[in-house]
Design a protein around this motif. Sequence first.
Motif, PDB file in Angstrom:
ATOM      1  N   HIS A1314     -29.823  -8.927  25.258  1.00  0.00           N
ATOM      2  CA  HIS A1314     -28.650  -9.793  25.185  1.00  0.00           C
ATOM      3  C   HIS A1314     -28.966 -11.262  25.433  1.00  0.00           C
ATOM      4  O   HIS A1314     -28.049 -12.076  25.549  1.00  0.00           O
ATOM      5  CB  HIS A1314     -27.598  -9.327  26.201  1.00  0.00           C
ATOM      6  CG  HIS A1314     -26.823  -8.133  25.737  1.00  0.00           C
ATOM      7  ND1 HIS A1314     -27.404  -6.906  25.528  1.00  0.00           N
ATOM      8  CD2 HIS A1314     -25.511  -7.991  25.409  1.00  0.00           C
ATOM      9  CE1 HIS A1314     -26.500  -6.049  25.119  1.00  0.00           C
ATOM     10  NE2 HIS A1314     -25.334  -6.674  25.033  1.00  0.00           N
ATOM     11  N   LEU A1315     -30.254 -11.625  25.541  1.00  0.00           N
ATOM     12  CA  LEU A1315     -30.574 -13.034  25.771  1.00  0.00           C
ATOM     13  C   LEU A1315     -30.115 -13.911  24.605  1.00  0.00           C
ATOM     14  O   LEU A1315     -29.926 -15.119  24.767  1.00  0.00           O
ATOM     15  CB  LEU A1315     -32.080 -13.204  25.998  1.00  0.00           C
ATOM     16  CG  LEU A1315     -32.609 -12.703  27.357  1.00  0.00           C
ATOM     17  CD1 LEU A1315     -34.113 -12.934  27.447  1.00  0.00           C
ATOM     18  CD2 LEU A1315     -31.898 -13.397  28.509  1.00  0.00           C
ATOM     19  N   THR A1316     -29.956 -13.321  23.421  1.00  0.00           N
ATOM     20  CA  THR A1316     -29.470 -14.113  22.286  1.00  0.00           C
ATOM     21  C   THR A1316     -28.056 -14.627  22.535  1.00  0.00           C
ATOM     22  O   THR A1316     -27.641 -15.602  21.897  1.00  0.00           O
ATOM     23  CB  THR A1316     -29.486 -13.255  21.016  1.00  0.00           C
ATOM     24  OG1 THR A1316     -28.764 -12.035  21.260  1.00  0.00           O
ATOM     25  CG2 THR A1316     -30.900 -12.934  20.602  1.00  0.00           C
ATOM     26  N   LYS A1317     -27.316 -13.968  23.430  1.00  0.00           N
ATOM     27  CA  LYS A1317     -25.965 -14.446  23.736  1.00  0.00           C
ATOM     28  C   LYS A1317     -26.012 -15.817  24.398  1.00  0.00           C
ATOM     29  O   LYS A1317     -25.079 -16.609  24.291  1.00  0.00           O
ATOM     30  CB  LYS A1317     -25.236 -13.447  24.646  1.00  0.00           C
ATOM     31  CG  LYS A1317     -24.989 -12.089  23.995  1.00  0.00           C
ATOM     32  CD  LYS A1317     -24.139 -12.206  22.747  1.00  0.00           C
ATOM     33  CE  LYS A1317     -23.874 -10.838  22.130  1.00  0.00           C
ATOM     34  NZ  LYS A1317     -23.122 -10.963  20.861  1.00  0.00           N
ATOM     35  N   LEU A1318     -27.133 -16.100  25.104  1.00  0.00           N
ATOM     36  CA  LEU A1318     -27.282 -17.434  25.684  1.00  0.00           C
ATOM     37  C   LEU A1318     -27.346 -18.464  24.569  1.00  0.00           C
ATOM     38  O   LEU A1318     -26.716 -19.533  24.644  1.00  0.00           O
ATOM     39  CB  LEU A1318     -28.543 -17.507  26.543  1.00  0.00           C
ATOM     40  CG  LEU A1318     -28.706 -16.488  27.676  1.00  0.00           C
ATOM     41  CD1 LEU A1318     -30.020 -16.746  28.415  1.00  0.00           C
ATOM     42  CD2 LEU A1318     -27.534 -16.557  28.643  1.00  0.00           C
ATOM     43  N   LEU A1319     -28.121 -18.143  23.528  1.00  0.00           N
ATOM     44  CA  LEU A1319     -28.240 -19.064  22.406  1.00  0.00           C
ATOM     45  C   LEU A1319     -26.914 -19.196  21.662  1.00  0.00           C
ATOM     46  O   LEU A1319     -26.533 -20.284  21.240  1.00  0.00           O
ATOM     47  CB  LEU A1319     -29.338 -18.568  21.457  1.00  0.00           C
ATOM     48  CG  LEU A1319     -29.640 -19.450  20.242  1.00  0.00           C
ATOM     49  CD1 LEU A1319     -30.080 -20.829  20.694  1.00  0.00           C
ATOM     50  CD2 LEU A1319     -30.694 -18.808  19.363  1.00  0.00           C
ATOM     51  N   SER A1320     -26.199 -18.080  21.513  1.00  0.00           N
ATOM     52  CA  SER A1320     -24.899 -18.130  20.841  1.00  0.00           C
ATOM     53  C   SER A1320     -23.947 -19.063  21.587  1.00  0.00           C
ATOM     54  O   SER A1320     -23.251 -19.880  20.978  1.00  0.00           O
ATOM     55  CB  SER A1320     -24.289 -16.717  20.777  1.00  0.00           C
ATOM     56  OG  SER A1320     -25.141 -15.853  20.070  1.00  0.00           O
ATOM     57  N   THR A1321     -23.909 -18.927  22.903  1.00  0.00           N
ATOM     58  CA  THR A1321     -23.037 -19.780  23.703  1.00  0.00           C
ATOM     59  C   THR A1321     -23.464 -21.229  23.616  1.00  0.00           C
ATOM     60  O   THR A1321     -22.644 -22.151  23.515  1.00  0.00           O
ATOM     61  CB  THR A1321     -23.054 -19.319  25.169  1.00  0.00           C
ATOM     62  OG1 THR A1321     -22.727 -17.928  25.235  1.00  0.00           O
ATOM     63  CG2 THR A1321     -22.051 -20.104  26.003  1.00  0.00           C
ATOM     64  N   LYS A1322     -24.804 -21.445  23.615  1.00  0.00           N
ATOM     65  CA  LYS A1322     -25.326 -22.822  23.530  1.00  0.00           C
ATOM     66  C   LYS A1322     -24.892 -23.472  22.226  1.00  0.00           C
ATOM     67  O   LYS A1322     -24.456 -24.628  22.190  1.00  0.00           O
ATOM     68  CB  LYS A1322     -26.841 -22.787  23.660  1.00  0.00           C
ATOM     69  CG  LYS A1322     -27.485 -24.183  23.625  1.00  0.00           C
ATOM     70  CD  LYS A1322     -28.252 -24.433  22.361  1.00  0.00           C
ATOM     71  CE  LYS A1322     -28.942 -25.779  22.363  1.00  0.00           C
ATOM     72  NZ  LYS A1322     -29.702 -26.067  21.160  1.00  0.00           N
ATOM     73  N   VAL A1323     -25.004 -22.736  21.107  1.00  0.00           N
ATOM     74  CA  VAL A1323     -24.607 -23.284  19.811  1.00  0.00           C
ATOM     75  C   VAL A1323     -23.111 -23.578  19.784  1.00  0.00           C
ATOM     76  O   VAL A1323     -22.662 -24.594  19.255  1.00  0.00           O
ATOM     77  CB  VAL A1323     -25.001 -22.302  18.693  1.00  0.00           C
ATOM     78  CG1 VAL A1323     -24.432 -22.756  17.353  1.00  0.00           C
ATOM     79  CG2 VAL A1323     -26.510 -22.172  18.627  1.00  0.00           C
ATOM     80  N   ALA A1324     -22.316 -22.699  20.420  1.00  0.00           N
ATOM     81  CA  ALA A1324     -20.865 -22.872  20.390  1.00  0.00           C
ATOM     82  C   ALA A1324     -20.429 -24.155  21.087  1.00  0.00           C
ATOM     83  O   ALA A1324     -19.484 -24.815  20.658  1.00  0.00           O
ATOM     84  CB  ALA A1324     -20.188 -21.666  21.050  1.00  0.00           C
ATOM     85  N   VAL A1325     -21.099 -24.504  22.157  1.00  0.00           N
ATOM     86  CA  VAL A1325     -20.662 -25.673  22.945  1.00  0.00           C
ATOM     87  C   VAL A1325     -21.561 -26.875  22.726  1.00  0.00           C
ATOM     88  O   VAL A1325     -21.391 -27.901  23.393  1.00  0.00           O
ATOM     89  CB  VAL A1325     -20.610 -25.329  24.450  1.00  0.00           C
ATOM     90  CG1 VAL A1325     -19.658 -24.185  24.712  1.00  0.00           C
ATOM     91  CG2 VAL A1325     -21.998 -25.007  25.009  1.00  0.00           C
TER      92      VAL A1325
END
Length: 1532
Positions: A1314-1325
């Motif tokens: 689930h570390l990709t969720k960190l990247l997803s959140t980073k891209v979102a904000v």
Amino acid sequence: MNGLQKHQTRSYKMILLLGLMAFLWVETAQCLEEDEGFTFEGEIRHLAVATNTVYISTDEKLYQLSHDLRLVRSLIQRGTLKDGDQQGEKEFHRVSDTNALNANLSINLLLPFVKNDTLVTCGAPNNSCGYCEVLDLKNISNLVYSENIQMGPLKRSNASISLLVDVKKNSGLTETYILTAIEKRKDESKEIKCSSNIETINLHNVIDRQDGGIFSLQGGSEYAVIKSEGIVEFVDGFQINSTVYLLSNVRSSDQNNKVHLSWFVSQTSKVDTLKSLRGVYLSVSDGGEGSRLLASSVISDGQPVLWSGVFSVDGGQANTELVVFDISPDLSIATNTNPHFTTKEHKVSQLKTLRPKTVLFKQTFMTSVAAVRQKAWMVFFIGTGDGQLIKLVVDRNYHPACPEVLYRASDDRKVFPKIHLDPVDHKHVYVPFRNQIKRVSVSKCSTYTSWEKCWSAQDPYCVWCDSKRSCMFEDECPDSNWLSIPDESQQKIVSHKLIKNPTGEINLIIQIHVTVATTGLSNFACQFSTTSKEPCTKNNPPPAFPRCTCILSDDTLPADGLDLTVKMRLGTIHLSEQLELINCSNIHGQPSPRLCRRCINAGCGWSHNRCSWANQEIQNDSVCQNMTTGMNFSQPEITSITPSVVSFYGTNHALLSGRNLHSVSSVRIQKDLSCAPQESPVWNNTGTSLTFHIPSTETKGVVKVCMLLPDGSCHGNADITYQSLPICNKMTPSSTWISGNRKVILIGTRLNLVEGLTLSHAPHEVVLPTNISSQSLTYETPAAGQTIPSSFVRLKVANQTLACSITLTYHPEPQFTSFTSARTGEDIRIIIQKKGDKLEMTTADLLVWGMQNEHDYPCIMETKESSNDTDTFICDIQSTPQVNFQQLKIRYGDKTIILNNHYQPLFLFMLLALLPILFIIVVVGIMFYRRQTKNFTSRMNRFMEDVELNVRNDIRQGFVDLQIEKADLMENVGAIPFLDYKHFASRTFFPESETLMALCIKDIGQDVVKTQLDECSQSLSKLIQDQLFLTSMVHTLEEQKSFTIKDKCAVASLLTVALHSNLPYLTEVMEVLLKDLMQQKSNAQPKLLLRRTESIVEKLLTNWISICLYGFLRETVGQHLFLLVSALTQQIAKGPVDSVTEKALYTLSEDWLLWQAQDFSSLKLKVLFAVGSDGEVSEPLEVDALTCDTVEQLKEKILSAFKSKFGFPYNSSLRDICIEYEKEGLFIPLQEVDATSEVIEQVTMLNTLKHYKVNDGGTIKVLSTKTHPPLSPQPSVKDDEDFSGKYFHLIDPDEDGDQMKNPEGKKLKLKEVHLTKLLSTKVAVHSFVEKLFRSIWGLSQSKAPAAVKYFFDFLDAQADNMKITDPDVRHIWKTNSLPLRFWINILKNPQFVFDLEKSPHMDGCLSVIAQAFMDSFSLSDIQLGKHTPTNKLLYARDIPKFQQEVKTYYKQIRDLSPITDAEFRDFLQGESKKHENEFNEAAALRELYKFILRYFTQIKEKLDYNGAPAELTEQLQHVKESFDNLKSCSWS
């Protein structure tokens, strides 16, 4: 007269000598406050005011002060007493040799004789016979004349008076004499034998050319004296025209006290003047006996003669009233017939009694009054015994406005009986206390920021100056274009009434209640308008100030009322009033005070218990008071209120007991006058008791309490007393052990007002006290961490926290080493050894039991003994069988330990025997582990292939989701809730000290009130304004080993508050200290400069930048920061969030990643809100939810969606609503935990929407628990202290650390997946992050904030001076000063800027962004690898671009044209002015003094070492003495 001439000749010869010695007598001031106050050496004995000078005598000095209380000179009253030329005569001489001092001249009479430019003082050196001096009025060091003679009392007397009296002779000339009225006691001492003709009332000459010479009582053939009968205490005396008035307390024949007024007609001669005595009694009650006069002041000197007095109605000090009398002389009374005062020709007759015109004001402990006329109003300045100066404004009809507290002492100091007006500007009053005098403004005009507030203050000193658009004194308005209050008290600026003529015509009459300058009356005009048509007919009568009339064009008013605007012009001043006109006949219902007030406020008339059209009579809502109601309510009664004594801050929970309380809606609290009543809602109303909140107040004293019913009537009568705040003096014991729960006794005053205690290391843990009394209380200490050496005690009073200035020291746990036991008779004596420590434990701290066969035997503590490094406790186990105790159970606090008697050899032998066996087991285990590892590796490889596939899918799906959801992140953030400046500053200055924060930051109600510094604080403020002293003090403190970093930060922030009003000076000091710091660092590592906060100046720099960049932060950066926080909040909520741990699937921080998330799906629910109590529901609201959401999370999303759609919150809070799910036509209650909840190993899973099988499109109904109480109400499970231990949500209780016991048992159960969720959140904000960063290091309109440009230029200049050529050093200095010191703090703590709560999860996300921000300022490239933390990897590709932007930013600032010193000084002065009076400067100075006192000797030595002038050292010594005096001061 030979003796007199000899004295006079000798005195004139001494003038030259006295002039040469004047410097020995004239001493500098202590605690002088500019235009505010002065503190004296010794207690004030007499106070006199003349033209532009104030004269004050204390026990040992006579002071001459300017009208603004600046020291002109002081005359010492100590000297030698020598035998004179005449037998028995003593002469007083002032000398400079302190060893020769043997006498002290205590002044008992102090009179300025302005016409003669002299000051008359009399006293008795060393309580011997009388001695008088005539001094130069303009220079008291010049002695004009002296004589051994008694004038006035020989001993100190507060009940003796003196005044100058003008007597008109038959020749037409006027002579001035001194009238002395001396207290006559019952047990007057006859020890002093002095030759004197003095009696109770005397008339003395005041100049030598008068008959008999100076000070003579001779009046022709007899002495001008009056004797008295019985006890007499004089209060006041004054002359108006030819009449002299004396006020006194006399003892009647039945030993009751009476207040006596004497009149004298000053005519012909001294003797004839005294023989013209007439007198009456003044009575405030029917009998007139028992009351006492405490203070007096004339209101007017015309006809009638109005006079005010403070009376004690019961003879004591507490129950006091301010009363007005007409004391015009009654010439029908026969002269010289007074039973209390006699002359040679004397007859006795019964005295008349005068009754008061009115009782104006009732207040406890009034001690003094001064009255003045201001236009048509009377203004009273009232001093109290608990240190208050109250201003009371009264109109000509004796209607008082609301009293106002002009000054309140921090303690309960008594105000001196005489208050004087400043004779120069008439805008200040002198308020004397025991050993100080304050100069207080008569009005706070400048604090009223609008015309409405200026008028509402009801202050006759204030006018609204239209040209200045501000409220001010009338003489300060540059023209005559002003408005002020009318001559009579009014409730509204504009009033109206509706009159219906017999013809049916409705007249609207508008009246404006103001006083206008003459220019404003010339063009008074009114204009009426509505939104639809012209409301008035064309035959309106012309306006005539202050009234204008509108004859309504319609004979009837609309049923729903008519909104009408009235615009009025007075000169160039324009006023506007919005009115709602209602048909008076439509206001009907059951008669009640509320209906009555509605009628009057609508402009109608109230008569015969009904509303009707108004008539010409003036009515206000006073007709609604005390009216009876026709509603069917049982009249409530009050029997008690607990507590009935509170501090200024009130209390959160007060219990009112009584009868018939069911209908009570609220509790009303108000002063004796009907002013600004406060209403407090009630709860827990049982009919016989209820709970309510006692609000805070600005004044001390007694308030009235009554209970409001729904009809507006108020019933019951009880008192609540407001007192000063509690004070703590000491604590015993003063130490505790780390685990806490030691019983400690706190000693002080008014401790019964304390509701709880906290300690600085645990500010949110409130400890409830026990065994509470006014002088002491007991509490149990909270536990502390291993690193806390000490903690400050704080008192919780209502919603406030008070610093206690007492430290509780934490020591390690006590170490009990061994014990022995021995039988003594039937008992067993236990002797326990404990290692010596600093805890000072007593037998009361311990409970001991002997342990044998699972049975405990209590041991009764006897004594404690200490020797060397061992403490010994002795206790007895009584009546014990033959038992050999091998263990003791010892309890201290809430900790229990087991103490063994000796080692067990058998156990040690068995342990050695098992070692070989353990070795064999370990070897076998290693072999088994290697085999299992090979098998596990094979399975893991297969598992990781599956994981890799899932990761690819997850990343792909994540980016698809982002493109859909990103646009939603910016919607509906609403208004940005910025904190005001002072709350931002307080959180920046004192992030770890709520005590200092509360002390130094004013409450909201104090924002515009200028704080009056006490004298000592003013003196310290003046001292720190000296740069040499301040820099020497800072260097001294930092050289002390005991001066911690926490102390350094506290001192820096206290200096910031104390010097906030003078930011240019604070900047100069900071620059000097920074240069010193750079010199210290220059030989070592210049790149480390300003990297940490290890000195006072580094914290000072942090505060300075925060002050200077607040405007830039709010105007430029704040919006982007709030949008980022909002975007993070929304993004986190898009996926599962564990309700117990707060971990989430969408996050920036690996530590807060919810990698254990189960499968979930999205739901769109229709939410209905119950309306009323009959089952009606609202239109459906669509709410997004997840199947894994708990009931509590669904409630939060419903309330959030409601606020987003409608723009305002739902009318019930989260805890006051319950929700139901519609299933098969029935609504099922949804609860967090119920009988169907899943339980795993005694841990309960919170119910989710999936648990209740809530489907997509399902219907949820929201009900308020107030209108729909559930059958079995369930408290929130989060209130459980062991919430995280008893419940779980998305993380199963069988999961341990980052790996599950069975990792392949469930899908995607590894964090790395689930570390990709960190990247997803980073891209979102990310867009929000970029905008935020660029708003910080971007230059708007090619301009940088003034402070940034100025300080960066300062750093460059210092680098040049130090010959530092390395550009990296300059870059690092700037980075350490601005982003590291300020912006990082803001990025990580948005609650410093906005009114919001930061969750631990949000803190973790912001820390990642802050790390990226700081990396952008780094000069080195970031080295990445497989072990690099994820917070570094997230922004690794963005950092190089950011670093280039930062370098460009620094270069652009360097290339900007320099800001001049004058421009930057104007900027700093503007910041000071913008935020003046928002900080409690006095509190900061008092806290700062504690540090000065701690290292006082070292600071003095540093000043001497630095070559400071002697005056500076003396000033420091004066500050110490004045603070020492302040601690011991109390009014005797």
